[in-house]
Scaffold this active site. Structure first.
Site, short mmCIF file in Angstrom:
data_model
loop_
_atom_site.label_atom_id
_atom_site.label_comp_id
_atom_site.label_asym_id
_atom_site.label_seq_id
_atom_site.Cartn_x
_atom_site.Cartn_y
_atom_site.Cartn_z
CG ASP A 149 -1.83 1.15 1.35
OD1 ASP A 149 -2.09 1.79 0.32
OD2 ASP A 149 -2.27 1.44 2.47
CD GLU B 175 -0.18 -5.79 7.23
OE1 GLU B 175 -0.73 -5.84 6.12
OE2 GLU B 175 -0.62 -5.13 8.19
CE1 TYR C 57 -4.01 0.97 10.21
CE2 TYR C 57 -3.32 -1.30 9.86
CZ TYR C 57 -3.05 0.05 9.83
OH TYR C 57 -1.81 0.50 9.43
CD GLU D 208 1.39 -0.99 9.33
OE1 GLU D 208 0.23 -0.98 8.88
OE2 GLU D 208 2.38 -1.38 8.67
#
Ligand code: BDP
Length: 597
Positions: free
Chosen positions: A160, A395, A467, A503
């Site tokens: 990303d 990830e 998240y 994160e």
């Protein structure tokens, strides 16, 4: 790999400036001997935002420049060094191919002593920037028409951030003496108030001896050695830490028959870093990492080295009370690392292994590339006191292959159930490699799998990206935080040891407000970060909190990336604070009781 320097025995010049570029979409050109015309391009900088019609060009381009050999260089060994070319570089000098290198973000150099002319040298670089499943990081995974999932986007990458390409960091020309120091490895230990500096040198001289000297903070230690190693003891040493980033200058001299034939100086910090149970200890004291993930990203230059931006980002991080960051998701410029030593930041240094998957095709190639990057990163950054941990991946898709099959399009066949095993095997080997190259720093792997992440078995520090309250529990921060709190405890039971939330964050449109807080508003980001930090602060084994992201950044276009941007910055892309920056600044400065900068 030593950074080139100018001193009494060595010289360096920077070939940055306006080069020429020729795009070769069919990849059919043979321009090693040069090309006529082309367009003007600045080096270092990505090409994408410099030229109007090349933003989405991910193919082959040829760069060229000319140079003369500086006066007085003849007789020395001469090298050309590329600090970063993304992605694949083939290099020619005066029509002859001199080498190639795969992978952006890490440096490489070629010896050109026997090929370089006094004048009119033509340096040509072919840059292949195409995205492919067997490259690292991978791309073009969803190439099949209609395939889409989550981040399916254009350009199609497994990561990303925008795949900016070209010659993105300086190209240097430098000399060493004929017989020279080629590598220096420094490790430091602490004994009470004293510091021990062990130095290992690789050189190419016969019958040589070494002289080491250390200067700074009142010390003037010297040692001579007829082997390739030496140790200096610094009484009452000024240790390196974020509060006091004390540096010493280590000078290594190579002597033959009593004459100095080469010399190399580097700034070093005396410090130790270790994992002890659930704690991360710097100089024997527990430390907590407060900081960010970040990107090398700015308008027009893309991922090009911009020294003023480096200064600015450190200013912002000091202002907000950060003491740490992770080089998400590739090693940052050597200039960034040098300043971290001077300013006292603790870095998790990460390889470009982002978004890995473990199905065919290309598994063997990707694995080999990951190992190459680990070698190159450690070789480049091993002497920085600021680097306190290596991250070998971000990830990776290590979950069951069935679950990922649709994600990675129907183009690629899952090799039975081998992919999970392939992941475990790959990370076992990579962790072993990293440890053998540097036994002094803890290792981490940044996962989004949670307690099912088998690769965490091979590392010392558990790093999770989450998240909840954003991608899931959308609009419900309380529910997200509650679930995450439970998950962190479960992960910790499975994988005891220090834990970092590497994160967490929300996309936030600057100037968009909502009360009560709503997704994308500044209030939502304030509330989300506050609740996350408050929850983590109740868990002593959580030794780090890295907000995603320091600044908004450019990424591929897709339905969840408005305007092709990721808006999770607490600062905008042009480095202005959002509301959350002020809140985080209050929390972190209170926590560290540091002076508000
Ligand atoms: C994580 C990735 C990071 C993304 C972030 C996000 O590690 O690169 O930018 O999510 O979604 O999965 O913002």
């Amino acid at each position: 790999m030593l950074y080139p320097q100018t001193n009494a025995k060595r010289q360096m010049i920077d070939l940055s400036g306006f080069w020429n570029i020729h795009f070769d979409p069919d990849n059919s050109g043979r321009f090693g001997a040069g090309f006529d015309g082309g367009e003007i391009i600045a080096v270092p900088a990505s090409w994408n935002d410099q030229l109007n019609d090349r933003r989405d060009y991910f193919g082959t381009a040829w760069y060229q420049t000319t140079f003369s050999l500086p006066w007085g260089w003849r007789g020395q060994r001469i090298f050309v060094r590329f600090n970063s070319v993304n992605y694949l570089a083939d290099v020619w000098l005066n029509g002859e191919q001199i080498g190639s290198h795969e992978g952006g973000h890490l440096p490489f150099a070629f010896d050109i002593t026997d090929r370089v002319q006094d004048e009119g040298n033509l340096l040509v670089v072919r840059v292949d920037s195409s995205l492919a499943p067997d490259r690292v990081p991978p791309g073009n995974l969803n190439a099949q028409p209609g395939a889409s999932f989550g981040l399916a986007s254009f350009p199609d990458s497994s990561f990303d951030f925008f795949p900016f390409c070209g010659i993105q960091r300086p190209v240097l020309l430098y000399t060493t003496p004929q017989s020279a120091i080629t590598d220096v490895t420094v490790t430091t230990t602490i004994d009470g108030k004293d510091g021990m500096v062990a130095v290992r040198v690789v050189h190419t001289a016969d019958a040589a001896t070494l002289r080491f000297s250390l200067q700074g903070h009142g010390a003037t230690e010297t040692a001579e050695s007829s082997t390739n190693t030496g140790t200096l003891t610094v009484k009452n040493a000024a240790f390196w830490s974020p509060q006091s980033p004390n540096l010493y200058t280590l000078k290594v001299e190579l002597l033959q028959s009593g004459q100095v034939i080469d010399s190399y100086a580097l700034d070093i910090g005396i410090r130790t870093i270790e994992v002890d149970g659930d704690r991360l200890l710097l100089n024997g004291e527990p430390v907590k990492l407060l900081g960010f993930g970040r990107h090398e990203d700015f308008p027009v230059v893309g991922k090009g080295l911009l020294p003023a931006l480096i200064v600015k980002d450190y200013e912002l991080m000091r202002w907000i009370g950060a003491n740490s960051f992770r080089t998400t998701h590739y090693p940052y410029s050597e200039q960034m690392m040098q300043l971290a030593d001077r300013l006292g930041f603790m870095i998790i240094d990460e390889t470009p292994a982002v978004g890995l998957f473990f199905m065919e095709p290309g598994q063997e190639r990707r694995n080999a590339l990951c190992k190459q990057y680990i070698r190159e990163m450690i070789d480049r950054d091993k002497n920085h006191p600021s680097v306190i941990m290596w991250s070998i991946a971000n990830e990776p898709h290590t979950a069951k292959p069935e679950a990922r099959q649709t994600y990675y399009s129907q183009n690629y066949t899952v090799v039975d159930h081998a992919s999970r095993e392939a992941a475990v095997q790959a990370f076992r080997e990579q962790a072993e490699l990293a440890r053998s190259l540097d036994p002094t720093r803890p290792l981490t792997l940044v996962s989004h799998e949670g307690a099912t992440e088998e690769a965490w078995r091979f590392v010392d520090v558990i790093s999770l990206n989450r998240y909840l309250g954003w991608y899931s529990e959308s609009g419900r921060i309380d529910a997200g935080v509650e679930r995450l709190s439970h998950e962190i405890d479960v992960v910790h039971q499975h994988f005891p040891g220090p834990f970092i939330l590497t994160e967490f964050g929300t996309d936030t449109i600057p100037g968009h407000h909502a009360e009560p807080p709503e997704m994308f508003s500044e209030e939502y980001q304030v509330e989300f970060l506050t609740q996350y930090i408050t929850m983590m602060n109740t868990k002593p084994f959580v030794v780090g909190q890295h907000i995603w992201n320091l600044c908004d950044f450019k990424t591929s276009q897709g339905v969840i990336r408005m305007g092709g941007y990721n808006y999770k910055g607490v600062f905008t892309r042009d480095r202005r604070p959002k509301m959350a920056a002020h809140r985080v600044r209050d929390i972190w400065h209170k926590e560290t009781q540091s002076e508000v900068y």
